[in-house]
Design an enzyme around this catalytic site. Structure first.
Site, PDB file in Angstrom:
ATOM      1  N   LYS A  14      85.638 -23.207  36.066  1.00  0.00           N
ATOM      2  CA  LYS A  14      86.497 -22.727  36.801  1.00  0.00           C
ATOM      3  C   LYS A  14      86.278 -22.942  38.377  1.00  0.00           C
ATOM      4  O   LYS A  14      87.256 -23.574  38.997  1.00  0.00           O
ATOM      5  CB  LYS A  14      87.129 -21.289  36.728  1.00  0.00           C
ATOM      6  CG  LYS A  14      87.792 -20.936  35.466  1.00  0.00           C
ATOM      7  CD  LYS A  14      88.139 -19.422  35.208  1.00  0.00           C
ATOM      8  CE  LYS A  14      88.794 -18.886  34.055  1.00  0.00           C
ATOM      9  NZ  LYS A  14      89.115 -17.526  34.044  1.00  0.00           N
ATOM     10  N   GLU A  38      85.894  -6.502  33.484  1.00  0.00           N
ATOM     11  CA  GLU A  38      86.955  -7.648  32.717  1.00  0.00           C
ATOM     12  C   GLU A  38      87.717  -6.422  31.707  1.00  0.00           C
ATOM     13  O   GLU A  38      87.277  -6.302  30.493  1.00  0.00           O
ATOM     14  CB  GLU A  38      86.273  -8.464  31.817  1.00  0.00           C
ATOM     15  CG  GLU A  38      87.325  -9.468  31.240  1.00  0.00           C
ATOM     16  CD  GLU A  38      87.688 -10.664  32.232  1.00  0.00           C
ATOM     17  OE1 GLU A  38      86.773 -11.180  32.990  1.00  0.00           O
ATOM     18  OE2 GLU A  38      88.646 -11.074  32.224  1.00  0.00           O
ATOM     19  N   ASP A  66      92.541 -15.411  36.108  1.00  0.00           N
ATOM     20  CA  ASP A  66      92.560 -15.047  34.595  1.00  0.00           C
ATOM     21  C   ASP A  66      93.501 -16.149  33.717  1.00  0.00           C
ATOM     22  O   ASP A  66      94.555 -16.361  34.272  1.00  0.00           O
ATOM     23  CB  ASP A  66      92.645 -13.533  34.718  1.00  0.00           C
ATOM     24  CG  ASP A  66      91.717 -12.808  34.710  1.00  0.00           C
ATOM     25  OD1 ASP A  66      91.791 -12.436  35.966  1.00  0.00           O
ATOM     26  OD2 ASP A  66      90.700 -12.797  33.783  1.00  0.00           O
ATOM     27  N   SER A  67      93.248 -16.317  32.868  1.00  0.00           N
ATOM     28  CA  SER A  67      93.891 -17.431  31.999  1.00  0.00           C
ATOM     29  C   SER A  67      93.841 -17.247  30.688  1.00  0.00           C
ATOM     30  O   SER A  67      93.225 -16.446  30.176  1.00  0.00           O
ATOM     31  CB  SER A  67      93.648 -18.834  32.434  1.00  0.00           C
ATOM     32  OG  SER A  67      92.042 -19.197  32.705  1.00  0.00           O
ATOM     33  N   PHE A 140      86.254 -27.254  29.538  1.00  0.00           N
ATOM     34  CA  PHE A 140      85.423 -25.916  29.102  1.00  0.00           C
ATOM     35  C   PHE A 140      86.600 -25.209  28.087  1.00  0.00           C
ATOM     36  O   PHE A 140      87.755 -25.880  27.842  1.00  0.00           O
ATOM     37  CB  PHE A 140      84.913 -25.038  29.891  1.00  0.00           C
ATOM     38  CG  PHE A 140      86.243 -24.480  30.794  1.00  0.00           C
ATOM     39  CD1 PHE A 140      86.836 -23.428  30.417  1.00  0.00           C
ATOM     40  CD2 PHE A 140      86.500 -25.172  31.999  1.00  0.00           C
ATOM     41  CE1 PHE A 140      87.801 -22.823  31.288  1.00  0.00           C
ATOM     42  CE2 PHE A 140      87.228 -24.632  33.094  1.00  0.00           C
ATOM     43  CZ  PHE A 140      88.205 -23.320  32.434  1.00  0.00           C
ATOM     44  N   GLY A 141      86.179 -24.382  27.322  1.00  0.00           N
ATOM     45  CA  GLY A 141      86.965 -23.712  26.325  1.00  0.00           C
ATOM     46  C   GLY A 141      87.774 -24.371  25.535  1.00  0.00           C
ATOM     47  O   GLY A 141      87.306 -24.963  24.755  1.00  0.00           O
ATOM     48  N   TYR A 142      89.243 -24.215  25.481  1.00  0.00           N
ATOM     49  CA  TYR A 142      90.084 -24.664  24.565  1.00  0.00           C
ATOM     50  C   TYR A 142      90.543 -26.271  24.823  1.00  0.00           C
ATOM     51  O   TYR A 142      91.384 -26.798  24.238  1.00  0.00           O
ATOM     52  CB  TYR A 142      91.377 -23.973  24.430  1.00  0.00           C
ATOM     53  CG  TYR A 142      91.329 -22.522  24.044  1.00  0.00           C
ATOM     54  CD1 TYR A 142      91.204 -22.407  22.541  1.00  0.00           C
ATOM     55  CD2 TYR A 142      90.886 -21.331  24.760  1.00  0.00           C
ATOM     56  CE1 TYR A 142      91.132 -21.040  22.114  1.00  0.00           C
ATOM     57  CE2 TYR A 142      90.702 -20.305  24.423  1.00  0.00           C
ATOM     58  CZ  TYR A 142      90.812 -19.917  22.817  1.00  0.00           C
ATOM     59  OH  TYR A 142      90.636 -18.539  22.403  1.00  0.00           O
ATOM     60  N   LYS A 163      93.110 -33.355  35.226  1.00  0.00           N
ATOM     61  CA  LYS A 163      93.564 -32.285  34.600  1.00  0.00           C
ATOM     62  C   LYS A 163      94.021 -31.130  35.837  1.00  0.00           C
ATOM     63  O   LYS A 163      95.023 -30.491  35.495  1.00  0.00           O
ATOM     64  CB  LYS A 163      92.442 -31.398  33.956  1.00  0.00           C
ATOM     65  CG  LYS A 163      92.619 -30.019  33.341  1.00  0.00           C
ATOM     66  CD  LYS A 163      91.457 -29.450  32.931  1.00  0.00           C
ATOM     67  CE  LYS A 163      91.621 -27.915  32.598  1.00  0.00           C
ATOM     68  NZ  LYS A 163      90.633 -27.072  32.228  1.00  0.00           N
ATOM     69  N   ARG A 169      95.926 -23.879  36.059  1.00  0.00           N
ATOM     70  CA  ARG A 169      94.823 -23.576  37.273  1.00  0.00           C
ATOM     71  C   ARG A 169      95.309 -24.145  38.449  1.00  0.00           C
ATOM     72  O   ARG A 169      95.342 -23.632  39.314  1.00  0.00           O
ATOM     73  CB  ARG A 169      93.562 -23.575  36.762  1.00  0.00           C
ATOM     74  CG  ARG A 169      92.412 -23.097  37.894  1.00  0.00           C
ATOM     75  CD  ARG A 169      91.168 -23.132  37.278  1.00  0.00           C
ATOM     76  NE  ARG A 169      91.075 -22.207  36.072  1.00  0.00           N
ATOM     77  CZ  ARG A 169      91.036 -22.619  34.845  1.00  0.00           C
ATOM     78  NH1 ARG A 169      90.979 -23.955  34.623  1.00  0.00           N
ATOM     79  NH2 ARG A 169      90.998 -21.809  33.945  1.00  0.00           N
TER      80      ARG A 169
HETATM   81  P1  IMP Z   1      89.001 -16.075  31.211  1.00  0.00           P
HETATM   82  O1  IMP Z   1      90.296 -16.148  32.114  1.00  0.00           O
HETATM   83  O2  IMP Z   1      87.814 -16.212  32.080  1.00  0.00           O
HETATM   84  O3  IMP Z   1      89.152 -14.706  30.633  1.00  0.00           O
HETATM   85  O4  IMP Z   1      89.374 -16.968  29.955  1.00  0.00           O
HETATM   86  C1  IMP Z   1      90.181 -17.034  28.850  1.00  0.00           C
HETATM   87  C2  IMP Z   1      89.836 -17.993  27.987  1.00  0.00           C
HETATM   88  O5  IMP Z   1      90.686 -19.017  27.881  1.00  0.00           O
HETATM   89  C3  IMP Z   1      88.494 -18.340  28.106  1.00  0.00           C
HETATM   90  O6  IMP Z   1      87.852 -18.596  26.817  1.00  0.00           O
HETATM   91  C4  IMP Z   1      88.497 -19.625  28.627  1.00  0.00           C
HETATM   92  O7  IMP Z   1      87.510 -20.678  28.071  1.00  0.00           O
HETATM   93  C5  IMP Z   1      89.954 -20.143  28.114  1.00  0.00           C
HETATM   94  N1  IMP Z   1      90.379 -21.045  29.380  1.00  0.00           N
HETATM   95  C6  IMP Z   1      90.983 -20.517  30.462  1.00  0.00           C
HETATM   96  N2  IMP Z   1      91.391 -21.781  31.186  1.00  0.00           N
HETATM   97  C7  IMP Z   1      91.024 -22.918  30.407  1.00  0.00           C
HETATM   98  C8  IMP Z   1      91.329 -24.141  30.453  1.00  0.00           C
HETATM   99  O8  IMP Z   1      91.665 -24.786  31.629  1.00  0.00           O
HETATM  100  N3  IMP Z   1      90.972 -25.184  29.388  1.00  0.00           N
HETATM  101  C9  IMP Z   1      90.484 -24.511  28.429  1.00  0.00           C
HETATM  102  N4  IMP Z   1      90.307 -23.285  28.003  1.00  0.00           N
HETATM  103  C10 IMP Z   1      90.513 -22.243  29.066  1.00  0.00           C
END
Ligand code: IMP
Length: 200
Positions: A14, A38, A66-67, A140-142, A163, A169
């Site tokens: 992020k 959190e 937060d996402s 990262f993540g999803y 992206k 974001r």
């Molecule tokens: P948090 O906002 O840090 O709690 O993230 C929520 C979840 O969504 C985490 O597992 C992040 O990896 C995932 N996430 C949030 N934004 C993205 C993104 O832009 N790409 C992929 N995964 C995301």
């Protein structure tokens, strides 16, 4: 000196994406890795506003984000549970859940900003679908299983700049930048107000 924004997050991915957007617009993003509490709440807006109340340096401009990934055919799941679901069942678990279901999905982000004017919230969303299997090494993540509408590639197959142009974001952070351009940046000083305002 470039105006500074203290970004409270534990996620380096992020930080990288936010730095690209705000850095381009002349802001100095300072990463505060300190974990904020959190809370598990039923909306991203509530989580962001709650976290901002606990920033350890309330006299400096602070930002959180937060996402989550929302899948309508799963009733919006994993949504606000996205981080937990990724940590527990992982991408394979989500792919199993959507098997045989509609694969439409949406990433949503809420950027929260706090300075002596109070708390402002900015939202961003991007629609897409869940890929058949993980692809790509970026992000990262999803990202490896999310294909934005109008694309064939996952967001993990895109450079961060690309992206950012379309992402939840990127949209939310650009709204913050527009607000800062309109309302002006302020030198850090002790926060006096805790009002929360939904800007977009
Ligand atoms: P948090 O906002 O840090 O709690 O993230 C929520 C979840 O969504 C985490 O597992 C992040 O990896 C995932 N996430 C949030 N934004 C993205 C993104 O832009 N790409 C992929 N995964 C995301």
């Amino acid at each position: 000196m470039a105006p500074r924004v203290f970004f409270y997050t534990s996620n380096p991915g992020k930080v990288h994406e936010v730095e690209l957007v705000l850095g381009d617009l002349g802001y100095d993003v300072v990463w505060r890795k300190a974990e904020l509490i959190e809370p598990q709440m039923d909306s991203l807006e509530k989580v962001a506003a709650f976290k901002l109340m606990g920033v350890p340096e309330p006299d400096s401009p602070a930002m959180v984000e937060d996402s989550g990934l929302f899948i309508p055919s799963l009733g919006g799941f994993p949504g606000v549970y996205s981080a937990y679901v990724l940590r527990t069942v992982g991408l394979d678990g989500v792919l199993r859940l959507v098997r045989g279901k509609d694969r439409a999905a949406e990433f949503r982000a809420v950027v929260g900003f706090r300075d002596d004017r109070g708390v402002q919230l900015f939202t961003g969303a991007v629609r897409g679908r869940i890929a058949p299997s993980p692809r790509g090494k970026n992000g990262f993540g999803y990202d490896p299983i999310f294909i934005p509408t109008g694309y064939r590639r996952t967001t993990a197959e895109m450079a961060s700049e690309e992206k950012n142009r379309l992402s939840h974001r990127g949209i939310a952070v650009r709204k913050l930048a527009q607000w800062l351009a309109r309302e002006g940046t302020r030198p850090p000083r002790r926060a006096r107000t805790t009002s929360v305002r939904n800007v977009a």
